[in-house]
Motif scaffolding. Structure first.
Motif, mmCIF file in Angstrom:
data_model
loop_
_atom_site.group_PDB
_atom_site.id
_atom_site.type_symbol
_atom_site.label_atom_id
_atom_site.label_comp_id
_atom_site.label_asym_id
_atom_site.label_seq_id
_atom_site.Cartn_x
_atom_site.Cartn_y
_atom_site.Cartn_z
ATOM 1 N N GLN A 137 3.442 -8.371 -0.236
ATOM 2 C CA GLN A 137 3.686 -8.396 1.194
ATOM 3 C C GLN A 137 3.054 -9.643 1.820
ATOM 4 O O GLN A 137 1.948 -10.033 1.461
ATOM 5 N N SER A 150 5.525 -1.497 1.792
ATOM 6 C CA SER A 150 4.945 -1.849 3.092
ATOM 7 C C SER A 150 3.431 -1.683 3.052
ATOM 8 O O SER A 150 2.853 -1.191 2.074
ATOM 9 N N LEU A 151 2.798 -2.093 4.153
ATOM 10 C CA LEU A 151 1.367 -1.909 4.361
ATOM 11 C C LEU A 151 1.147 -0.825 5.407
ATOM 12 O O LEU A 151 2.014 -0.568 6.249
ATOM 13 N N ARG A 152 -0.002 -0.209 5.369
ATOM 14 C CA ARG A 152 -0.356 0.744 6.418
ATOM 15 C C ARG A 152 -0.651 -0.021 7.715
ATOM 16 O O ARG A 152 -1.117 -1.170 7.678
ATOM 17 N N GLU A 193 0.809 -1.218 0.000
ATOM 18 C CA GLU A 193 0.000 0.000 0.000
ATOM 19 C C GLU A 193 0.845 1.273 0.000
ATOM 20 O O GLU A 193 0.360 2.337 -0.364
ATOM 21 N N ASP A 197 3.834 -8.161 9.438
ATOM 22 C CA ASP A 197 4.256 -8.265 8.048
ATOM 23 C C ASP A 197 5.609 -8.960 8.059
ATOM 24 O O ASP A 197 6.599 -8.417 8.531
ATOM 25 N N THR A 214 -3.070 0.364 9.585
ATOM 26 C CA THR A 214 -4.518 0.130 9.617
ATOM 27 C C THR A 214 -5.004 -0.658 8.406
ATOM 28 O O THR A 214 -6.208 -0.656 8.114
ATOM 29 N N SER A 215 -4.104 -1.328 7.726
ATOM 30 C CA SER A 215 -4.477 -2.060 6.518
ATOM 31 C C SER A 215 -5.512 -3.145 6.812
ATOM 32 O O SER A 215 -5.408 -3.860 7.816
ATOM 33 N N PRO A 216 -6.532 -3.294 5.961
ATOM 34 C CA PRO A 216 -7.513 -4.379 6.139
ATOM 35 C C PRO A 216 -6.873 -5.762 6.086
ATOM 36 O O PRO A 216 -7.471 -6.730 6.573
ATOM 37 N N ALA A 217 -5.680 -5.866 5.523
ATOM 38 C CA ALA A 217 -5.010 -7.168 5.448
ATOM 39 C C ALA A 217 -4.714 -7.717 6.834
ATOM 40 O O ALA A 217 -4.803 -8.936 7.065
ATOM 41 N N HIS A 218 -4.374 -6.844 7.784
ATOM 42 C CA HIS A 218 -4.107 -7.304 9.145
ATOM 43 C C HIS A 218 -5.378 -7.863 9.788
ATOM 44 O O HIS A 218 -5.358 -8.904 10.450
ATOM 45 N N GLY A 270 1.604 6.710 -1.858
ATOM 46 C CA GLY A 270 0.527 5.740 -1.844
ATOM 47 C C GLY A 270 0.007 5.437 -3.239
ATOM 48 O O GLY A 270 -0.733 4.472 -3.429
#
Length: 244
Positions: free
Chosen positions: A227, A145-147, A42, A192, A149-153, A119
């Motif tokens: 990721q 990287s991911l944020r 992201e 991650d 607050t990423s929905p992936a987490h 982004g």
């Protein structure tokens, strides 16, 4: 003086502590749930190092200021694609001569470190190429990287919990019984696990003494690095007493 609380309070029975393990009547089962997701990044972070060098301290600082301004203008020109921009360090260092009497300044070195986070990856290749085309400017990155607050987490945590419940049910079925209640759910972390290895843009730098090009260079094509997100939970359940 402490007031008398009365006979009812004095004879209140103590609370029975919870049993930390199962019993024949309420056996417990402990399982682990895990999830491994591979998702698109992201964010992309790059670092920009602007340098200047000269015998005159004031001129070195002037050159550094101008080059820093050009680099910042290039980054800011990409508008909303840039989510974060900061200057992390600035140094002006005199270099002393090695020979002769006394301390004489041979030259001055100026350095500015800039960090930019994007982004919108559609602008990344163009920005990196334009920055690397500046005099005495070095570009490192990108680091994908991911944020936070990423929905992936969240998706990984949910999947880990579902796997823990499924495992508990399978163990209970093997004993010809059923899971009755959840006793404890512990989150052992969502992270991650993909190393943030930069692409090979480190070589994208231009010397002030290199031959200039007539046309602007074509934007470099950067492929986002996938990721890997990992989540793990430990869950404890009670189950109906099995018939062994």
């Amino acid at each position: 003086m402490t007031p008398d609380t009365g006979p009812a309070d004095r004879h209140t029975p103590a609370t029975t502590p919870a049993v930390p393990y199962g019993t024949p009547d309420t056996p417990r089962i402990a399982v682990r749930g895990e999830a491994h997701l591979e998702v698109a990044p992201e964010l992309a972070r790059i670092t920009i190092t602007v340098t200047a060098r000269g015998k005159d301290r004031r001129q070195t600082l002037t050159d550094l200021t101008q080059r820093n301004a050009r680099a910042l203008d290039l980054v800011k020109a990409h508008g909303d694609a840039v989510e974060h921009l900061e200057t992390s360090a600035l140094t002006i260092t005199p270099e002393l001569g090695r020979h002769g009497r006394g301390e004489r300044t041979r030259t001055h070195h100026g350095l500015v470190h800039i960090t930019a986070v994007l982004g919108d990856f559609s602008a990344l290749g163009e920005l990196v190429t334009a920055l690397a085309d500046l005099d005495l400017t070095r570009v490192d990155g990108p680091w994908w990287s991911l944020r936070p607050t990423s929905p992936a987490h969240r998706a990984a945590r949910r999947q880990a919990v579902r796997e823990a419940v499924q495992r508990a049910r399978e163990y209970a079925e093997a004993l010809d019984t059923t899971v009755t209640a959840l006793v404890e759910l512990a989150d052992t972390g969502t992270e991650d696990t993909h190393p943030r290895v930069p692409q090979s843009t480190r070589a994208l730098s231009r010397s002030a003494y290199g031959a200039p090009t007539e046309d602007e260079p074509a934007p470099i094509d950067l492929e986002p690095q996938r990721q890997h997100v990992h989540a793990q939970v430990t869950a404890r359940f009670t189950m109906a007493p099995p018939r062994l």
